[in-house]
Design an enzyme around this catalytic site. Structure first.
Site, PDB file in Angstrom:
ATOM      1  N   ARG A 233      46.276  28.864  25.194  1.00 19.76           N
ATOM      2  CA  ARG A 233      45.782  30.232  25.333  1.00 19.76           C
ATOM      3  C   ARG A 233      44.535  30.361  24.470  1.00 19.76           C
ATOM      4  O   ARG A 233      44.463  29.763  23.383  1.00 19.76           O
ATOM      5  CB  ARG A 233      46.829  31.256  24.864  1.00 19.76           C
ATOM      6  CG  ARG A 233      47.968  31.478  25.832  1.00 19.76           C
ATOM      7  CD  ARG A 233      47.524  32.204  27.099  1.00 19.76           C
ATOM      8  NE  ARG A 233      48.622  32.453  28.021  1.00 19.76           N
ATOM      9  CZ  ARG A 233      48.950  31.676  29.058  1.00 19.76           C
ATOM     10  NH1 ARG A 233      48.246  30.579  29.315  1.00 19.76           N
ATOM     11  NH2 ARG A 233      49.943  31.991  29.854  1.00 19.76           N
ATOM     12  N   GLU A 262      39.289  36.335  28.475  1.00 14.44           N
ATOM     13  CA  GLU A 262      39.098  35.930  29.875  1.00 14.44           C
ATOM     14  C   GLU A 262      38.951  37.156  30.772  1.00 14.44           C
ATOM     15  O   GLU A 262      39.629  38.163  30.551  1.00 14.44           O
ATOM     16  CB  GLU A 262      40.297  35.088  30.332  1.00 14.44           C
ATOM     17  CG  GLU A 262      40.386  33.775  29.587  1.00 14.44           C
ATOM     18  CD  GLU A 262      41.633  32.974  29.945  1.00 14.44           C
ATOM     19  OE1 GLU A 262      42.348  33.330  30.899  1.00 14.44           O
ATOM     20  OE2 GLU A 262      41.882  31.979  29.253  1.00 14.44           O
ATOM     21  N   HIS A 280      40.366  28.672  33.468  1.00 18.60           N
ATOM     22  CA  HIS A 280      41.836  28.762  33.385  1.00 18.60           C
ATOM     23  C   HIS A 280      42.481  28.249  34.692  1.00 18.60           C
ATOM     24  O   HIS A 280      43.121  29.022  35.424  1.00 18.60           O
ATOM     25  CB  HIS A 280      42.269  30.203  33.085  1.00 18.60           C
ATOM     26  CG  HIS A 280      43.682  30.301  32.567  1.00 18.60           C
ATOM     27  ND1 HIS A 280      44.093  31.272  31.700  1.00 18.60           N
ATOM     28  CD2 HIS A 280      44.785  29.543  32.813  1.00 18.60           C
ATOM     29  CE1 HIS A 280      45.378  31.129  31.426  1.00 18.60           C
ATOM     30  NE2 HIS A 280      45.827  30.073  32.101  1.00 18.60           N
TER      31      HIS A 280
END
Ligand code: NAP
Ligand code: 8YV
Length: 314
Positions: A233, A262, A280
């Site tokens: 993360r 993000e 991602h």
């Protein structure tokens, strides 16, 4: 029998929407012109939520509006987007998607590591930009002779290590609980692990306990030949400290699949040549996303048909 009402706060893949439409009354919150008004009207009947990272934080504020909520089924193994403690306190079950994505994410982590070291995206750009005729692409760093440090050694971390065993590189790990007799060296802290390796691969859950555990001190310990790979993360890495370390040459390079804000990636990173940046995509193959989606649906179906979830979290 009446179908249970399920809330989908943000769009999910068509196979999930179709399957949920067949079994449940599906409330597409993102499709509503006024989400607040929609929840005021329908919130009382909602018994399940199909969640994803696109849905924002799923916690007390939403739970207050869904008094009949029984289950939150998350699309993803990481569930730091959900306040699981608050859910537990209210007797709401949370499920995630373990197992079905380990191999895909591990494959991606190894690909990102090799792409970062051998500078594959940069080499691709070199060809596309017509620069090859002016001279050969500069020689790259290598995986040869490097020591790997796994920050996090759960399902995905161990799948990454199994793959890297085939690359003949020594592997060590850090997690809070040491595992005996597994054939990999253990280090008791992130900084000790970083000091003992040249490649640090972060694959721990997000959340308060791991926020910025890769900080300036860990990056300094990784050193000027060190490479950071983050497939966990964005919150796990202090992004400002990482940018400073990459700029100053405190570390050599980074391969990043995840970011603190993000889908926004700092300009400073996008302008650097010694980073490889991915949006991602750790689990983002058609095959694996379909399996994750099916597990979201199966968890909801099992809960409402049989009163048990298939993959509840801790
Ligand atoms: P997992 O099986 O639960 O493993 C998590 C590992 O992290 C364990 O070894 C755990 O060991 C360690 N850990 C947890 N908290 C820690 C802490 N505070 N300090 C040090 N180590 C800690 O989870 P997984 O399936 O491998 O997935 C890991 C994470 O990867 C997910 O939670 C998600 O955030 C991320 N992920 C990203 C993608 C992507 O697309 N990039 C895809 C899938 C997953 P201890 O409990 O012993 O500390
Ligand atoms: C997904 C992930 O991309 O499983 C996880 O924890 O990070 C990824 O597999 C993400 O959850 C999609 O919302």
């Amino acid at each position: 029998m009446t179908k249970p009402d399920i809330l989908m706060p943000a769009p999910m893949m068509p196979s999930v929407v179709t399957a949920l439409d067949e079994r449940f009354v599906l409330h597409r919150l993102w499709d509503q012109p006024d989400a607040d008004a929609y929840l005021r009207t329908h919130g009382q009947t909602i018994r399940g939520v199909a969640a994803s990272t696109l849905a924002g934080r799923i916690g007390g504020t939403l739970f207050d509006r869904l008094p009949a909520l029984e289950i939150v089924a998350n699309f993803g193994v990481g569930y730091d987007n959900i306040d699981a403690a608050e859910a537990r306190a209210r007797g709401i079950v949370v499920t995630n998607t373990p197992g079905v994505l380990d191999d895909e994410v591990a494959d991606l982590a190894v690909a990102l590591l090799l792409a970062t070291l051998r500078r594959l995206p940069q080499a691709d750009r070199y060809v596309r930009e017509g620069r090859w005729p002016s001279g050969p692409f500069p020689l790259s760093p290598t995986l040869r002779g490097r020591r790997i440090g796994m920050l996090g050694f759960g399902a995905i971390g161990q799948a990454i290590a199994r793959r890297l065993d085939g690359f003949d590189v020594p592997i060590a790990y850090h997690r809070r609980t040491r595992q005996r007799d597994i054939g990999y060296d253990y280090h008791a802290s992130p900084v000790a692990l970083a000091a003992a390796c040249d490649v640090l691969i972060a694959i721990v859950p997000g959340g308060a306990a791991t926020r910025h555990i890769v900080d300036a001190e860990v990056l300094a310990a990784l050193g000027p030949q060190g490479v950071l790979i983050n497939v966990s993360r964005g919150s796990v890495v202090d992004e400002r400290a990482m940018v400073a370390a990459l700029r100053a040459g405190t570390i050599q390079a980074a391969g990043l699949d995840v970011f603190e804000d993000e889908p926004n990636v700092p300009d400073a990173l996008r302008e650097m040549e010694n980073v490889v940046l991915l949006p991602h995509v750790g689990s983002a193959s058609q095959h694996t996303r379909a399996a994750m989606g099916a597990l979201v649906v199966d968890n909801l179906v099992a809960w409402f048909d049989e009163g048990r979830a298939i993959t509840p979290v801790g």
